[in-house]
Design a protein around this motif. Sequence first.
Motif, PDB file in Angstrom:
ATOM      1  N   ILE A  56      47.455   3.186 -14.966  1.00 39.02           N
ATOM      2  CA  ILE A  56      46.280   2.626 -15.643  1.00 39.02           C
ATOM      3  C   ILE A  56      45.214   2.250 -14.617  1.00 39.02           C
ATOM      4  O   ILE A  56      44.022   2.517 -14.819  1.00 39.02           O
ATOM      5  N   ALA A  57      45.628   1.647 -13.514  1.00 36.87           N
ATOM      6  CA  ALA A  57      44.680   1.275 -12.460  1.00 36.87           C
ATOM      7  C   ALA A  57      43.974   2.515 -11.915  1.00 36.87           C
ATOM      8  O   ALA A  57      42.760   2.503 -11.684  1.00 36.87           O
ATOM      9  N   ARG A  58      44.742   3.590 -11.705  1.00 34.24           N
ATOM     10  CA  ARG A  58      44.154   4.839 -11.194  1.00 34.24           C
ATOM     11  C   ARG A  58      43.154   5.419 -12.187  1.00 34.24           C
ATOM     12  O   ARG A  58      42.078   5.870 -11.816  1.00 34.24           O
ATOM     13  N   ILE A  59      43.488   5.382 -13.456  1.00 32.82           N
ATOM     14  CA  ILE A  59      42.595   5.896 -14.494  1.00 32.82           C
ATOM     15  C   ILE A  59      41.331   5.032 -14.588  1.00 32.82           C
ATOM     16  O   ILE A  59      40.220   5.545 -14.670  1.00 32.82           O
ATOM     17  N   ASN A  60      41.501   3.713 -14.532  1.00 31.99           N
ATOM     18  CA  ASN A  60      40.360   2.792 -14.638  1.00 31.99           C
ATOM     19  C   ASN A  60      39.407   2.876 -13.454  1.00 31.99           C
ATOM     20  O   ASN A  60      38.232   2.568 -13.592  1.00 31.99           O
ATOM     21  N   THR A  61      39.900   3.276 -12.291  1.00 33.07           N
ATOM     22  CA  THR A  61      39.027   3.388 -11.117  1.00 33.07           C
ATOM     23  C   THR A  61      38.388   4.764 -11.006  1.00 33.07           C
ATOM     24  O   THR A  61      37.713   5.046 -10.023  1.00 33.07           O
ATOM     25  N   SER A  62      38.586   5.588 -12.001  1.00 30.39           N
ATOM     26  CA  SER A  62      37.980   6.925 -12.039  1.00 30.39           C
ATOM     27  C   SER A  62      37.162   7.046 -13.317  1.00 30.39           C
ATOM     28  O   SER A  62      37.617   7.636 -14.304  1.00 30.39           O
ATOM     29  N   PRO A  63      35.939   6.505 -13.327  1.00 34.68           N
ATOM     30  CA  PRO A  63      35.149   6.440 -14.556  1.00 34.68           C
ATOM     31  C   PRO A  63      34.836   7.789 -15.203  1.00 34.68           C
ATOM     32  O   PRO A  63      34.674   7.872 -16.413  1.00 34.68           O
ATOM     33  N   LYS A  64      34.776   8.854 -14.420  1.00 32.60           N
ATOM     34  CA  LYS A  64      34.461  10.172 -14.986  1.00 32.60           C
ATOM     35  C   LYS A  64      35.702  10.929 -15.436  1.00 32.60           C
ATOM     36  O   LYS A  64      35.624  12.043 -15.923  1.00 32.60           O
TER      37      LYS A  64
END
Length: 136
Positions: A56-64
């Motif tokens: 989730i953290a990885r997904i949230n830090t990749s806005p595009k």
Amino acid sequence: MNVAFFITPKKQVVYAKLTSTIRQILERMRYYNCMQIIVLDNKGEYAGVISKDDLIARINTSPKLEFKDLNKIGILDIVKYMINKPVGIDCEIEDVENSMNNKSFVPVVDDNNVFIGIIKKEDILNYKNSYGQCSY
């Protein structure tokens, strides 16, 4: 007492390969209803642990980042290598107990670092409670 007495074998543990994608790991977590997964390299050696929070953290830090792209992004850079340091099969359970304070399991490897299973905290607690030796 040796850790082998408490081991849950690899075939009963949810794990994934280091080459897996975020989408594959998420699907595996959903299917097995788990919050973290052991990660192994292509030789079966223990590589680390990955949690739902890590993903989730990885997904949230990749806005595009879009859902369709999750099958293109590998987990190699987000595996927590030392979150659950493995113990050897020849280790004594008393040595493992001290390192399990806030962990639900500890990975077990053989002399070649090949993953062979886990020791669950609940199994140790159940054994200790059965014999009146609980130290937690």
